[in-house]
Design a protein around this motif. Sequence first.
Motif, PDB file in Angstrom:
ATOM      1  N   THR A  79      21.205  28.397  16.678  1.00 20.80           N
ATOM      2  CA  THR A  79      21.859  27.336  15.913  1.00 20.80           C
ATOM      3  C   THR A  79      20.924  26.142  15.844  1.00 20.80           C
ATOM      4  OG1 THR A  79      22.946  26.298  17.830  1.00 20.80           O
ATOM      5  CG2 THR A  79      24.142  28.079  16.713  1.00 20.80           C
ATOM      6  N   LEU A  80      21.096  25.360  14.779  1.00 22.62           N
ATOM      7  CA  LEU A  80      20.233  24.208  14.557  1.00 22.62           C
ATOM      8  C   LEU A  80      21.094  23.001  14.211  1.00 22.62           C
ATOM      9  CD1 LEU A  80      17.180  23.524  14.445  1.00 22.62           C
ATOM     10  CD2 LEU A  80      17.281  23.947  11.984  1.00 22.62           C
ATOM     11  N   SER A  81      20.778  21.877  14.829  1.00 23.00           N
ATOM     12  CA  SER A  81      21.479  20.616  14.564  1.00 23.00           C
ATOM     13  C   SER A  81      20.458  19.525  14.286  1.00 23.00           C
ATOM     14  CB  SER A  81      22.346  20.218  15.765  1.00 23.00           C
ATOM     15  OG  SER A  81      23.325  21.195  16.062  1.00 23.00           O
ATOM     16  N   GLY A  82      20.918  18.512  13.560  1.00 19.94           N
ATOM     17  CA  GLY A  82      20.059  17.368  13.262  1.00 19.94           C
ATOM     18  C   GLY A  82      20.252  16.870  11.848  1.00 19.94           C
ATOM     19  N   THR A  83      19.766  15.680  11.589  1.00 19.78           N
ATOM     20  CA  THR A  83      19.809  15.098  10.251  1.00 19.78           C
ATOM     21  C   THR A  83      18.588  15.558   9.476  1.00 19.78           C
ATOM     22  OG1 THR A  83      20.920  13.128  11.116  1.00 19.78           O
ATOM     23  CG2 THR A  83      19.940  12.965   8.920  1.00 19.78           C
ATOM     24  N   ILE A  84      18.816  16.217   8.337  1.00 16.91           N
ATOM     25  CA  ILE A  84      17.697  16.656   7.509  1.00 16.91           C
ATOM     26  C   ILE A  84      17.590  15.741   6.299  1.00 16.91           C
ATOM     27  CG2 ILE A  84      17.845  19.039   8.272  1.00 16.91           C
ATOM     28  CD1 ILE A  84      19.244  19.731   5.673  1.00 16.91           C
ATOM     29  N   GLN A  85      16.369  15.498   5.866  1.00 22.91           N
ATOM     30  CA  GLN A  85      16.132  14.587   4.750  1.00 22.91           C
ATOM     31  C   GLN A  85      14.882  14.996   3.999  1.00 22.91           C
ATOM     32  OE1 GLN A  85      15.774  11.289   7.629  1.00 22.91           O
ATOM     33  NE2 GLN A  85      13.808  10.813   6.651  1.00 22.91           N
ATOM     34  N   LEU A  86      14.780  14.523   2.764  1.00 18.01           N
ATOM     35  CA  LEU A  86      13.568  14.768   2.005  1.00 18.01           C
ATOM     36  C   LEU A  86      12.425  13.959   2.620  1.00 18.01           C
ATOM     37  CD1 LEU A  86      15.872  15.567   0.002  1.00 18.01           C
ATOM     38  CD2 LEU A  86      14.323  14.886  -1.834  1.00 18.01           C
ATOM     39  N   PRO A  87      11.274  14.565   2.847  1.00 11.47           N
ATOM     40  CA  PRO A  87      10.159  13.823   3.433  1.00 11.47           C
ATOM     41  C   PRO A  87       9.694  12.718   2.503  1.00 11.47           C
ATOM     42  CG  PRO A  87       9.442  15.980   2.675  1.00 11.47           C
ATOM     43  CD  PRO A  87      10.927  15.967   2.571  1.00 11.47           C
ATOM     44  N   ARG A  88       9.513  11.547   3.036  1.00 11.98           N
ATOM     45  CA  ARG A  88       9.187  10.394   2.196  1.00 11.98           C
ATOM     46  C   ARG A  88       7.788  10.495   1.594  1.00 11.98           C
ATOM     47  NH1 ARG A  88       9.193   8.287   7.495  1.00 11.98           N
ATOM     48  NH2 ARG A  88       7.141   7.615   8.243  1.00 11.98           N
ATOM     49  N   ASN A  89       6.907  11.315   2.183  1.00 12.14           N
ATOM     50  CA  ASN A  89       5.563  11.449   1.617  1.00 12.14           C
ATOM     51  C   ASN A  89       5.506  12.515   0.526  1.00 12.14           C
ATOM     52  OD1 ASN A  89       5.975  13.556   3.485  1.00 12.14           O
ATOM     53  ND2 ASN A  89       3.761  13.847   3.722  1.00 12.14           N
ATOM     54  N   ASN A  90       6.608  13.297   0.337  1.00  9.22           N
ATOM     55  CA  ASN A  90       6.609  14.325  -0.702  1.00  9.22           C
ATOM     56  C   ASN A  90       8.054  14.639  -1.081  1.00  9.22           C
ATOM     57  OD1 ASN A  90       5.888  16.352  -2.458  1.00  9.22           O
ATOM     58  ND2 ASN A  90       5.604  17.891  -0.861  1.00  9.22           N
ATOM     59  N   PRO A  91       8.758  13.692  -1.685  1.00 12.93           N
ATOM     60  CA  PRO A  91      10.197  13.860  -1.925  1.00 12.93           C
ATOM     61  C   PRO A  91      10.554  14.627  -3.195  1.00 12.93           C
ATOM     62  CG  PRO A  91       9.508  11.696  -2.647  1.00 12.93           C
ATOM     63  CD  PRO A  91       8.278  12.360  -2.074  1.00 12.93           C
ATOM     64  N   ASN A  92       9.571  15.025  -3.999  1.00 12.73           N
ATOM     65  CA  ASN A  92       9.877  15.633  -5.287  1.00 12.73           C
ATOM     66  C   ASN A  92       9.254  17.021  -5.396  1.00 12.73           C
ATOM     67  OD1 ASN A  92      11.124  15.607  -7.810  1.00 12.73           O
ATOM     68  ND2 ASN A  92       9.259  14.926  -8.836  1.00 12.73           N
ATOM     69  N   PHE A  93       9.450  17.801  -4.341  1.00 16.55           N
ATOM     70  CA  PHE A  93       8.885  19.143  -4.256  1.00 16.55           C
ATOM     71  C   PHE A  93       9.460  20.038  -5.342  1.00 16.55           C
ATOM     72  CE2 PHE A  93       6.675  22.361  -1.977  1.00 16.55           C
ATOM     73  CZ  PHE A  93       7.445  23.503  -1.991  1.00 16.55           C
ATOM     74  N   ASN A  94       8.603  20.801  -6.017  1.00 12.83           N
ATOM     75  CA  ASN A  94       9.107  21.643  -7.094  1.00 12.83           C
ATOM     76  C   ASN A  94       8.234  22.876  -7.262  1.00 12.83           C
ATOM     77  OD1 ASN A  94      10.747  22.467  -9.159  1.00 12.83           O
ATOM     78  ND2 ASN A  94       9.709  21.261 -10.733  1.00 12.83           N
ATOM     79  N   GLN A  95       7.827  23.487  -6.167  1.00 14.20           N
ATOM     80  CA  GLN A  95       6.977  24.668  -6.238  1.00 14.20           C
ATOM     81  C   GLN A  95       7.785  25.960  -6.147  1.00 14.20           C
ATOM     82  OE1 GLN A  95       3.823  24.441  -3.394  1.00 14.20           O
ATOM     83  NE2 GLN A  95       3.049  22.490  -4.140  1.00 14.20           N
ATOM     84  N   SER A  96       9.063  25.875  -5.832  1.00 22.19           N
ATOM     85  CA  SER A  96       9.879  27.079  -5.765  1.00 22.19           C
ATOM     86  C   SER A  96      11.168  26.859  -6.551  1.00 22.19           C
ATOM     87  CB  SER A  96      10.209  27.437  -4.314  1.00 22.19           C
ATOM     88  OG  SER A  96      10.939  26.396  -3.696  1.00 22.19           O
TER      89      SER A  96
END
Length: 306
Positions: free
Chosen positions: A42-59
Amino acid sequence: MKLNLSVQLGCLLVSSSSLAAVFIGLGGTSASAQITIQSTGTLSGTIQLPRNNPNFNQSITRVDTDDTGTYAQNLGTKNNPNYVPIYKSDYVQVQTRADGSLHYFVDFKGIPIVSFNGVLTSPILSDGELTPYKYQGQLAGTTFQGVVQDEFNLTKALYTGIVTDPNTGNQYQGTFEVSGYGVRYSDAYGGLRLCNGGATPTVFDFKSDLPGSPKVTSLEMTNSPLARIQIKVPATATLITPAPVVGGDSTPTPAPVVSGGSTPTLATIVDGGDTFTVTPIVDGGDTFTVTPIVDGGNNIHCYTNS
């Protein structure tokens, strides 16, 4: 009677330096080669878009929908379906199949995520926690990273602690790289897919249908199930020797081996000032005594009395 001590008793002299070597040999050793161990977690934590690459669109994740752009999940069975709407997009697309039927779908952008407060649990992990590192060499304090698509992909985490191989029982101590994935959007988990906590996040949670941009930038994961985790155990990891299993509150002491009804007394064996005890041995009812053996730099002799 005279006993042949080299066969019946077997005089074994171990100096204090040799004992130290034996004890070191029984401690932790390195793993012989890198291995990969699989389990769930199981995994817990706050996930967020990385501020250095917030507009990922390779997949791109393509999801089949109806003509309104609605994806519905069957929470029932094949013979008794129960379709429940999960997500509706304003960006529905349509293609004509070879047979002339229409295929409706929505494309979603794959989302990279990072977390700075991640907690990973698994039946094979113990006495440790996730170790922070730099995401892409820039975001210090990252505890795990991943990609959100039709399933949640944990692409990297570093766990420092102990991992147990369920196939062999071997335990390894060190820092291990972990990857894995969650339950797919099309797989029911416990009969129901719950957003934001009950199952791992997908593109539905981030609302990343194209050509728009992600409308959600962070989510909270709470004990989200990972269908599979893979743990790389490097060759440099320490192999922990399991401690002996002892029943009760103390380690039992073997009783003297006695045959014939009488118990002998063995003299103390001394090696350079360190004392240890030799187990009494009696053969055929005749008692014999082993004289003190002292290793002080002189020759050592064993004697017996019939």
